[in-house]
Design an enzyme around this catalytic site. Sequence first.
Site, PDB file in Angstrom:
ATOM      1  N   LEU A 242      24.992  34.893  30.861  1.00 50.14           N
ATOM      2  CA  LEU A 242      24.665  36.328  30.790  1.00 50.14           C
ATOM      3  C   LEU A 242      24.575  36.978  32.167  1.00 50.14           C
ATOM      4  O   LEU A 242      23.906  37.995  32.338  1.00 50.14           O
ATOM      5  CB  LEU A 242      23.369  36.568  29.996  1.00 50.14           C
ATOM      6  CG  LEU A 242      23.374  36.053  28.546  1.00 50.14           C
ATOM      7  CD1 LEU A 242      22.070  36.434  27.843  1.00 50.14           C
ATOM      8  CD2 LEU A 242      24.559  36.612  27.753  1.00 50.14           C
TER       9      LEU A 242
ATOM     10  N   SER B 286      44.294  35.067  36.907  1.00 46.78           N
ATOM     11  CA  SER B 286      44.394  36.506  37.161  1.00 46.78           C
ATOM     12  C   SER B 286      45.620  36.845  37.994  1.00 46.78           C
ATOM     13  O   SER B 286      46.086  36.034  38.824  1.00 46.78           O
ATOM     14  CB  SER B 286      43.138  36.918  37.924  1.00 46.78           C
ATOM     15  OG  SER B 286      43.331  38.127  38.612  1.00 46.78           O
TER      16      SER B 286
ATOM     17  N   TYR C 251      37.959  34.537  45.057  1.00 48.49           N
ATOM     18  CA  TYR C 251      38.274  34.675  43.628  1.00 48.49           C
ATOM     19  C   TYR C 251      39.699  34.204  43.341  1.00 48.49           C
ATOM     20  O   TYR C 251      39.940  33.358  42.469  1.00 48.49           O
ATOM     21  CB  TYR C 251      38.110  36.143  43.220  1.00 48.49           C
ATOM     22  CG  TYR C 251      38.489  36.432  41.787  1.00 48.49           C
ATOM     23  CD1 TYR C 251      37.605  36.158  40.756  1.00 48.49           C
ATOM     24  CD2 TYR C 251      39.730  36.975  41.464  1.00 48.49           C
ATOM     25  CE1 TYR C 251      37.952  36.414  39.434  1.00 48.49           C
ATOM     26  CE2 TYR C 251      40.091  37.232  40.154  1.00 48.49           C
ATOM     27  CZ  TYR C 251      39.195  36.954  39.145  1.00 48.49           C
ATOM     28  OH  TYR C 251      39.548  37.205  37.843  1.00 48.49           O
TER      29      TYR C 251
ATOM     30  N   ASN D 196      45.821  43.973  34.076  1.00 48.83           N
ATOM     31  CA  ASN D 196      44.654  44.865  33.961  1.00 48.83           C
ATOM     32  C   ASN D 196      44.269  45.067  32.498  1.00 48.83           C
ATOM     33  O   ASN D 196      44.811  45.940  31.827  1.00 48.83           O
ATOM     34  CB  ASN D 196      44.953  46.193  34.664  1.00 48.83           C
ATOM     35  CG  ASN D 196      45.140  45.998  36.161  1.00 48.83           C
ATOM     36  OD1 ASN D 196      46.100  45.389  36.614  1.00 48.83           O
ATOM     37  ND2 ASN D 196      44.201  46.495  36.944  1.00 48.83           N
TER      38      ASN D 196
ATOM     39  N   PHE E  98      40.888  57.092  43.992  1.00 53.16           N
ATOM     40  CA  PHE E  98      41.219  56.600  45.327  1.00 53.16           C
ATOM     41  C   PHE E  98      42.702  56.821  45.590  1.00 53.16           C
ATOM     42  O   PHE E  98      43.540  56.242  44.900  1.00 53.16           O
ATOM     43  CB  PHE E  98      40.898  55.107  45.454  1.00 53.16           C
ATOM     44  CG  PHE E  98      39.457  54.770  45.202  1.00 53.16           C
ATOM     45  CD1 PHE E  98      38.437  55.582  45.675  1.00 53.16           C
ATOM     46  CD2 PHE E  98      39.107  53.634  44.487  1.00 53.16           C
ATOM     47  CE1 PHE E  98      37.102  55.274  45.443  1.00 53.16           C
ATOM     48  CE2 PHE E  98      37.775  53.308  44.256  1.00 53.16           C
ATOM     49  CZ  PHE E  98      36.770  54.134  44.731  1.00 53.16           C
TER      50      PHE E  98
ATOM     51  N   GLY F  61      42.749  47.738  51.188  1.00 49.60           N
ATOM     52  CA  GLY F  61      43.273  46.509  50.578  1.00 49.60           C
ATOM     53  C   GLY F  61      43.926  46.713  49.220  1.00 49.60           C
ATOM     54  O   GLY F  61      44.449  45.755  48.645  1.00 49.60           O
TER      55      GLY F  61
END
Length: 318
Positions: free
Chosen positions: A34, A122, A146, A175, A207, A275
């Site tokens: 959690l 990912s 990551y 995504n 952005f 980035g």
Amino acid sequence: MSKVLVTGGAGFIGSNLVDQLVQDGDEVIVVDDLSMGLASNIPSSPKVTFYEHSITDHGFMKDLLLKEQFDYIYLLAAIASVADSVARPYETHQINQEANVFILETIRQNKLPVKKVLFTSSAAVYGNNPELPKHEDSTIDPLTPYAIDKFATERFVIDYGKLYNISTVAVRFFNVYGPRQNPKSPYSGVLSLITQCFKNNQVFSLFGDGEQTRDFIFIQDVLSALHLIMTNNQAVHDVYNVATGKQSSLRTIITDYQKVVGQPLQVKTITARAGDIKHSYADIAKLSQLGFTPQYTLLNGLTDYWISVKEDFLGEQE
Ligand code: UD1
């Protein structure tokens, strides 16, 4: 009926997966600490058992694996935020890599009869590689703890599977968006942040020029892809992009979402995020060969997402 382990089953993708598995009639065991997910995301069903535990608790995980003898294992538990992984590289490594390797090692040492193990990686593994679309064999450029751990664990999962004859597979999510996506952090997925702005009448910070593109895939399409990959015997010791193969700009998305909600989004434009990559989308030929076709257009996905948010919202007011 199969017995299925979902680590990270209280999170956004994990809990939607648990819903689906329960609907399919499976018995599901969830392990989640959690740290990101919510217990309330997990369906209350006699078919689901929830353990609030970290996957880094090796003793616990070993006992569970030996006791339950799972048919299928979905490895979703992770520090899911790239920014968080930069702030906590070693902890990330323990969770995103080591704990998963320990699960494989337990399966190997005890010759557990698992039918398949699926690890979720990912698109972050492609880093700043400008090649488009991203193929599974495009150059890898992991730039953060990551991405490094995701890529290394893919390799572990695939090669461990080959070496020790365990049926394993890995996926690279692009995504993903949809109900239960957590908008709590500024680094949360952009569609969860936009949704929150619509819901609370807040100003969305865009952005850059909004022309950046991403391959957004609705959660239900992700679940179909996972089901195909988990059940197809050809999908083994390999990695698959999980995406739609289409790129959409943030501007297009905002326009579509405004139509769905029926009100304008207040937008403040600020400097592009450091980035950030400009464009990203996947080649999904490999996944298509397994029979995958995305069913949700952005407009359909956003419509379902918004309906779910409104239902929760009305629920909170009751
Ligand atoms: C994803 C990861 C990110 C990682 C990157 C590398 C998620 C949620 N993000 O980012 O952590 O570093 O892959 O592969 O998984 N945007 C705004 N306003 C906001 C938030 C985002 O304009 O408030 C823009 C971003 O600048 C970006 C786009 O929306 O251009 C999508 O952002 P995001 O949802 O974070 O996804 P990725 O950029 O693909």
